[in-house]
Design an enzyme around this catalytic site. Structure first.
Site, PDB file in Angstrom:
ATOM      1  N   ASP A  58       0.842  -1.328   0.222  1.00 26.45           N
ATOM      2  CA  ASP A  58       0.041   0.078   0.051  1.00 26.45           C
ATOM      3  C   ASP A  58       0.506   1.296   0.006  1.00 26.45           C
ATOM      4  OD1 ASP A  58       0.873  -0.773   2.778  1.00 26.45           O
ATOM      5  OD2 ASP A  58      -0.482   1.113   4.032  1.00 26.45           O
ATOM      6  N   GLU A 122       0.183  -0.878   5.408  1.00 23.87           N
ATOM      7  CA  GLU A 122       1.029  -0.639   6.362  1.00 23.87           C
ATOM      8  C   GLU A 122       1.062   0.777   7.283  1.00 23.87           C
ATOM      9  OE1 GLU A 122       4.982   1.209   6.869  1.00 23.87           O
ATOM     10  OE2 GLU A 122       3.286   1.524   5.784  1.00 23.87           O
TER      11      GLU A 122
END
Length: 269
Positions: A58, A122
């Protein structure tokens, strides 16, 4: 792929990875956790050690108006890829997958068991990715001998040694320790008169606390790795070298909020 938190692009991105690295996804054991996934490469030893390589897919959202190139186009300029995630952290993700694929094509088999964690949240806390994968490994009774995270970056000329770049080696994790403190005062005082407020004086003292970085630990580690003594001894002056390095090597208390449910009580987070 615009893999911002909870984006549907994760599905398309995952299919792309399966197509680009077919041996990896066919021969390694895969476990998915929503958009996050964990790969396991079983070691050949009867009692293998276990190592985990950790990265994330991400990225932080990007406003195209703030960029000189389209943030999700992966545009190549001067031999470099420009785009959101090129550094943090899709480059590491792809490097890991490229390495696995290349080794599998030579029929390489590791002696020890390797895990590869690819989180999908994250940048938004990791509760659905890293936390779930850690809980899964814990339930499986897996004790990791070492974890290799995304690592640091390169620093241009941090010291006057003539080198153009230094690669930062991280041997510990800078983390957050959250705690709640409840304090009671007979006279809580007022924010307009801080010098007469015992409650605010305590908070100010906590805010100024710094926990020193233990240079001798890092120096011993670098020396053990075979680095020249003069290089390992460069670690100690780093904190005082620049305003940039000092906060990276020290820890401090950060008061996020103060709650005062009663006039004589205060709660700090």
């Amino acid at each position: 792929f615009q893999t911002t938190p909870n984006s549907p692009a994760f599905v398309e991105s995952f299919h792309f990875l399966q197509e680009e690295f077919p041996q990896t996804f066919e021969r390694l054991v895969i476990k998915t956790f929503g958009n996050s996934f964990l790969l396991k490469w079983q070691g050949q030893l009867s009692k293998p050690r276990r190592f985990l390589f950790n990265t994330h897919q991400d990225v932080v959202a990007a406003n195209a108006d703030d960029w000189s190139v389209p943030p999700f186009a992966g545009e190549v300029r001067r031999g470099k890829i420009f785009g959101r995630g090129a550094i943090d952290n899709k480059s590491v993700m792809l490097a890991i997958l490229e390495g696995i694929e290349a080794l599998l094509q030579t029929n390489f088999q590791p002696q020890n068991t390797l895990f590869f964690a690819f989180g999908a949240d994250e940048e938004s806390g990791g509760s659905g990715g890293a936390k779930q994968m850690a809980n899964f490994l814990r339930r499986q009774g897996v004790h990791l001998d070492a974890i290799f995270d995304e690592g640091g970056g390169f620093v241009n000329n941090p010291l006057p040694l003539g080198a153009k770049q230094f690669a930062l080696i991280g041997i510990t994790e800078r983390a957050i320790w959250q705690m709640n403190l409840k304090l009671k005062f007979k006279q809580p005082g007022h924010s307009a008169l801080q010098q007469h407020s015992p409650m605010l004086q305590v908070f100010n003292q906590l805010q100024s606390v710094e926990f020193p970085f233990h240079y001798e630990v890092v120096e011993a580690f670098l020396t053990k790795q075979g680095l020249p003594v003069f290089l390992s001894q460069l670690v100690a002056p780093l904190a005082g070298y620049s305003d940039l390095m000092k906060p990276m090597l020290t820890s401090a208390v950060n008061i996020q909020s103060i709650h005062a449910p009663h006039s004589s009580q205060a709660q700090m987070t």
